[in-house]
Design a protein around this motif. Structure first.
Motif, PDB file in Angstrom:
ATOM      1  N   LEU A  31      29.054  31.910 -37.911  1.00 37.14           N
ATOM      2  CA  LEU A  31      30.460  31.548 -37.981  1.00 37.14           C
ATOM      3  C   LEU A  31      31.091  32.018 -39.285  1.00 37.14           C
ATOM      4  O   LEU A  31      30.426  32.110 -40.323  1.00 37.14           O
ATOM      5  CB  LEU A  31      30.618  30.030 -37.875  1.00 37.14           C
ATOM      6  CG  LEU A  31      30.032  29.369 -36.625  1.00 37.14           C
ATOM      7  CD1 LEU A  31      30.145  27.856 -36.733  1.00 37.14           C
ATOM      8  CD2 LEU A  31      30.724  29.870 -35.367  1.00 37.14           C
ATOM      9  N   ALA A  32      32.382  32.278 -39.240  1.00 39.11           N
ATOM     10  CA  ALA A  32      33.131  32.621 -40.453  1.00 39.11           C
ATOM     11  C   ALA A  32      33.250  31.389 -41.340  1.00 39.11           C
ATOM     12  O   ALA A  32      33.263  30.251 -40.857  1.00 39.11           O
ATOM     13  CB  ALA A  32      34.521  33.125 -40.075  1.00 39.11           C
ATOM     14  N   PRO A  33      33.342  31.588 -42.671  1.00 40.87           N
ATOM     15  CA  PRO A  33      33.437  30.437 -43.587  1.00 40.87           C
ATOM     16  C   PRO A  33      34.553  29.463 -43.240  1.00 40.87           C
ATOM     17  O   PRO A  33      34.371  28.242 -43.362  1.00 40.87           O
ATOM     18  CB  PRO A  33      33.670  31.109 -44.942  1.00 40.87           C
ATOM     19  CG  PRO A  33      32.999  32.441 -44.828  1.00 40.87           C
ATOM     20  CD  PRO A  33      33.230  32.866 -43.400  1.00 40.87           C
ATOM     21  N   ALA A  34      35.698  29.969 -42.795  1.00 37.80           N
ATOM     22  CA  ALA A  34      36.804  29.075 -42.456  1.00 37.80           C
ATOM     23  C   ALA A  34      36.453  28.186 -41.268  1.00 37.80           C
ATOM     24  O   ALA A  34      36.863  27.007 -41.208  1.00 37.80           O
ATOM     25  CB  ALA A  34      38.066  29.880 -42.160  1.00 37.80           C
ATOM     26  N   VAL A  35      35.703  28.732 -40.335  1.00 40.16           N
ATOM     27  CA  VAL A  35      35.295  27.940 -39.169  1.00 40.16           C
ATOM     28  C   VAL A  35      34.262  26.898 -39.584  1.00 40.16           C
ATOM     29  O   VAL A  35      34.311  25.740 -39.135  1.00 40.16           O
ATOM     30  CB  VAL A  35      34.723  28.864 -38.068  1.00 40.16           C
ATOM     31  CG1 VAL A  35      34.218  28.034 -36.883  1.00 40.16           C
ATOM     32  CG2 VAL A  35      35.777  29.858 -37.615  1.00 40.16           C
ATOM     33  N   LEU A  86      20.940  18.623 -35.066  1.00 37.42           N
ATOM     34  CA  LEU A  86      21.931  19.144 -34.114  1.00 37.42           C
ATOM     35  C   LEU A  86      23.230  19.489 -34.834  1.00 37.42           C
ATOM     36  O   LEU A  86      23.855  20.519 -34.544  1.00 37.42           O
ATOM     37  CB  LEU A  86      22.181  18.131 -33.005  1.00 37.42           C
ATOM     38  CG  LEU A  86      23.136  18.578 -31.893  1.00 37.42           C
ATOM     39  CD1 LEU A  86      22.691  19.894 -31.269  1.00 37.42           C
ATOM     40  CD2 LEU A  86      23.268  17.494 -30.818  1.00 37.42           C
ATOM     41  N   ILE A  87      23.644  18.665 -35.796  1.00 35.91           N
ATOM     42  CA  ILE A  87      24.831  18.988 -36.594  1.00 35.91           C
ATOM     43  C   ILE A  87      24.634  20.324 -37.302  1.00 35.91           C
ATOM     44  O   ILE A  87      25.513  21.195 -37.278  1.00 35.91           O
ATOM     45  CB  ILE A  87      25.111  17.865 -37.607  1.00 35.91           C
ATOM     46  CG1 ILE A  87      25.696  16.643 -36.905  1.00 35.91           C
ATOM     47  CG2 ILE A  87      26.074  18.347 -38.704  1.00 35.91           C
ATOM     48  CD1 ILE A  87      25.788  15.407 -37.772  1.00 35.91           C
ATOM     49  N   SER A  88      23.485  20.499 -37.929  1.00 32.36           N
ATOM     50  CA  SER A  88      23.249  21.736 -38.682  1.00 32.36           C
ATOM     51  C   SER A  88      23.256  22.953 -37.758  1.00 32.36           C
ATOM     52  O   SER A  88      23.757  24.022 -38.131  1.00 32.36           O
ATOM     53  CB  SER A  88      21.924  21.647 -39.452  1.00 32.36           C
ATOM     54  OG  SER A  88      20.802  21.743 -38.595  1.00 32.36           O
ATOM     55  N   ARG A  89      22.723  22.808 -36.560  1.00 32.77           N
ATOM     56  CA  ARG A  89      22.708  23.949 -35.632  1.00 32.77           C
ATOM     57  C   ARG A  89      24.110  24.255 -35.114  1.00 32.77           C
ATOM     58  O   ARG A  89      24.455  25.421 -34.897  1.00 32.77           O
ATOM     59  CB  ARG A  89      21.727  23.670 -34.490  1.00 32.77           C
ATOM     60  CG  ARG A  89      20.266  23.670 -34.947  1.00 32.77           C
ATOM     61  CD  ARG A  89      19.266  23.564 -33.801  1.00 32.77           C
ATOM     62  NE  ARG A  89      17.897  23.486 -34.317  1.00 32.77           N
ATOM     63  CZ  ARG A  89      16.790  23.448 -33.569  1.00 32.77           C
ATOM     64  NH1 ARG A  89      16.900  23.478 -32.240  1.00 32.77           N
ATOM     65  NH2 ARG A  89      15.597  23.372 -34.131  1.00 32.77           N
ATOM     66  N   PHE A  90      24.926  23.233 -34.912  1.00 30.09           N
ATOM     67  CA  PHE A  90      26.336  23.483 -34.566  1.00 30.09           C
ATOM     68  C   PHE A  90      27.022  24.254 -35.698  1.00 30.09           C
ATOM     69  O   PHE A  90      27.789  25.193 -35.452  1.00 30.09           O
ATOM     70  CB  PHE A  90      27.075  22.171 -34.329  1.00 30.09           C
ATOM     71  CG  PHE A  90      26.892  21.570 -32.964  1.00 30.09           C
ATOM     72  CD1 PHE A  90      26.910  22.362 -31.821  1.00 30.09           C
ATOM     73  CD2 PHE A  90      26.738  20.199 -32.803  1.00 30.09           C
ATOM     74  CE1 PHE A  90      26.759  21.812 -30.555  1.00 30.09           C
ATOM     75  CE2 PHE A  90      26.594  19.631 -31.546  1.00 30.09           C
ATOM     76  CZ  PHE A  90      26.601  20.431 -30.417  1.00 30.09           C
ATOM     77  N   LEU A  91      26.757  23.873 -36.938  1.00 31.76           N
ATOM     78  CA  LEU A  91      27.387  24.544 -38.083  1.00 31.76           C
ATOM     79  C   LEU A  91      26.888  25.977 -38.247  1.00 31.76           C
ATOM     80  O   LEU A  91      27.580  26.810 -38.835  1.00 31.76           O
ATOM     81  CB  LEU A  91      27.131  23.755 -39.369  1.00 31.76           C
ATOM     82  CG  LEU A  91      27.756  22.350 -39.438  1.00 31.76           C
ATOM     83  CD1 LEU A  91      27.384  21.664 -40.752  1.00 31.76           C
ATOM     84  CD2 LEU A  91      29.269  22.423 -39.298  1.00 31.76           C
ATOM     85  N   ARG A  92      25.729  26.259 -37.739  1.00 32.81           N
ATOM     86  CA  ARG A  92      25.196  27.632 -37.798  1.00 32.81           C
ATOM     87  C   ARG A  92      25.642  28.477 -36.608  1.00 32.81           C
ATOM     88  O   ARG A  92      25.233  29.631 -36.470  1.00 32.81           O
ATOM     89  CB  ARG A  92      23.670  27.575 -37.876  1.00 32.81           C
ATOM     90  CG  ARG A  92      23.174  26.994 -39.195  1.00 32.81           C
ATOM     91  CD  ARG A  92      21.705  26.620 -39.156  1.00 32.81           C
ATOM     92  NE  ARG A  92      20.842  27.788 -39.063  1.00 32.81           N
ATOM     93  CZ  ARG A  92      19.515  27.718 -38.915  1.00 32.81           C
ATOM     94  NH1 ARG A  92      18.920  26.537 -38.826  1.00 32.81           N
ATOM     95  NH2 ARG A  92      18.798  28.819 -38.854  1.00 32.81           N
ATOM     96  N   GLY A  93      26.488  27.906 -35.759  1.00 35.10           N
ATOM     97  CA  GLY A  93      27.046  28.668 -34.644  1.00 35.10           C
ATOM     98  C   GLY A  93      26.388  28.399 -33.326  1.00 35.10           C
ATOM     99  O   GLY A  93      26.713  29.050 -32.319  1.00 35.10           O
TER     100      GLY A  93
END
Length: 489
Positions: free
Chosen positions: A4-8, A203-210
């Protein structure tokens, strides 16, 4: 790293942390109610929140009008963890620092917003915080409390505050796992409580990694390469035993790897309190000040009669179905870490032919991926705070599809899914604020703040200015560390 882009990523981090606070505040409407009572008071919704119309929150001693649109101890403790990480600045959750900051919260509350000391302190956390060794050996203190209760007490007090553990160093799953376990074990020794915090954080971390958006891409990713390394499973299993007496005296006093930077630094209480009072005066008072003349006779006055809606605006939690990519991502987390329940020695004695550990693992899977919300019995009085109920409804809600054709526009897209899930889960009652806080953090990490949470809800949250400033400062540090890591690779 993340796709993901930093803004996302920034939007998703803010969504995760605000989602925790919003879910916590929304769920307070039915906390500790049975499903029957909740439906008598609210029908099938909606419940008023922000400035949105709906049934007013039922007012009683547990949910006074001054607490409308305000978060509770669930988010308090998440913010205490955030402040601990902000002090140490090294991306590591230091158990003793966090333990002492929890004690500070118990004694002073979050003084930046004038929150009551230790508000809503749960039974298990309260017993552990009062243990003689808590400030020096919190993992051992938690074990002794669990052991004295028969090793069969698995409440949700660890998972309710775990959102920030999924954000900190989100690109390094091993760090996420260690931080989640360290934070959970401070007050909860039961492996079910620890695993609930761990799988929520991961699961939160994997969402943040796209993750959770493209099934094919996710299937080709290695989220934690250490899981395939010899000895790693045993390393994590040994961490679960740390602070117990299972291996004799060698595990009574775990090594916490303290550093000069991790030494607890108490807040300047007088200074912070003065600054808060000055800001309040300039602002013309607080939300609570509006109700200084509110009397018992005014409670629930002119409350509208409850009638059921023929149409709740969308197809509903049990009919919308599982999103393929989000569901597969959630199942991958369970598959990767259920061994910690299956193989741990930290368990009560098993009956012949029935290993408790296998029962735990099977129950976690069935509750995280139920056939329907009703299967979880969220409002059952005898088990409302069970940790698998909380992580179960959170996983179930966070993996739902967006309704492609809602009958009311406000239930469309990520925001609409968030709205609909909060309504339906809250009306089930039980430990609704904790259930919604954890589910809200997962949904926020999946969809972000903008586009994922109704704007009218988060903009009308109490203490918004302070909360925004706190979350922005934390997010800036996390993203700076993330970008520095990317430059070094």
């Amino acid at each position: 790293m993340s796709t993901l882009a930093p803004a996302v990523i920034r939007n998703r981090i803010k969504g995760c942390l605000f989602g925790n606070a919003i879910g916590d505040a929304y769920g307070l409407a039915t906390e500790f109610m049975t499903t029957r009572v909740a439906k008598e008071l609210y029908g099938n919704g909606p419940i008023a929140f922000g400035t949105d119309p709906g049934y007013p929150v039922w007012e009683d001693h547990h949910r006074p009008i001054t607490d409308r649109n305000d978060f509770t101890d669930d988010t308090d403790q998440m913010l205490v963890m955030l402040q601990s990480l902000q002090q140490t600045q090294d991306g590591i959750l230091h158990p003793i620092n966090f333990a002492r900051r929890l004690t500070e919260w118990e004694n002073h509350g979050i003084i930046e917003i004038g929150a009551d000391p230790g508000r809503g302190l749960g039974y298990t956390v309260g017993r552990v915080l009062s243990h003689r060794d808590f400030s020096s050996n919190p993992h051992r203190a938690a074990f002794e409390v669990w052991d004295s209760a028969g090793r069969d007490l698995a409440p949700n007090g660890a998972v309710m505050r775990t959102a920030v553990a999924g954000v900190e160093h989100f690109w390094d799953e091993h760090r996420v796992v260690e931080n989640a376990m360290a934070a959970a074990k401070i007050t909860h020794a039961d492996p079910r409580s620890v695993l609930s915090a761990l799988i929520s954080s991961v699961l939160i971390s994997r969402f943040l990694r796209g993750g959770g958006s493209n099934l094919a891409e996710d299937q080709g990713r290695v989220w934690n390469p250490r899981l395939t390394q010899a000895g790693y499973h045993q390393e994590l299993l040994s961490y679960l035993e740390r602070g117990t007496n299972l291996q004799g005296d060698s595990t009574l006093n775990p090594t916490y790897n303290e550093t000069p930077n991790s030494e607890f630094e108490p807040k300047n209480y007088d200074k912070i309190e003065h600054e808060r009072l000055v800001k309040t005066s300039i602002a013309g008072g607080t939300y609570r000040d509006q109700f200084k003349n509110h009397r018992y006779s005014d409670w629930n006055k002119d409350r509208p009669k409850v009638t059921l809606r023929d149409d709740i605006g969308w197809v509903g939690i049990d009919n919308v179905g599982e999103d393929d990519a989000a569901g597969a991502l959630a199942r991958s987390v369970i598959a990767d870490y259920k061994f910690l329940l299956q193989q741990t020695h930290v368990a009560p004695p098993s009956e012949p032919g029935q290993r408790v550990q296998d029962q735990w693992a099977a129950e976690m899977e069935s509750m995280c991926f139920p056939q329907s919300m009703g299967q979880l019995h969220l409002g059952a009085n005898d088990s409302i705070g069970y940790t698998f109920k909380c992580i179960g409804i959170s996983y179930y809600g966070a993996t739902r599809r967006q309704d492609p054709s809602p009958t009311a526009l406000e239930y469309g897209g990520g925001e609409g899914l968030f709205r609909g899930l909060m309504e339906q889960v809250t009306i089930e009652g039980g430990d609704a604020d904790t259930n919604c806080a954890v589910m809200g953090s997962l949904l926020g990490a999946r969809f972000g703040l903008q586009g994922g949470i109704p704007e009218n809800w988060w903009r009308n949250l109490q203490h918004l200015d302070w909360l925004s400033e706190t979350i922005d400062g934390y997010t800036n540090r996390v993203l700076a560390a993330y970008e520095a890591q990317g430059q070094n690779q």
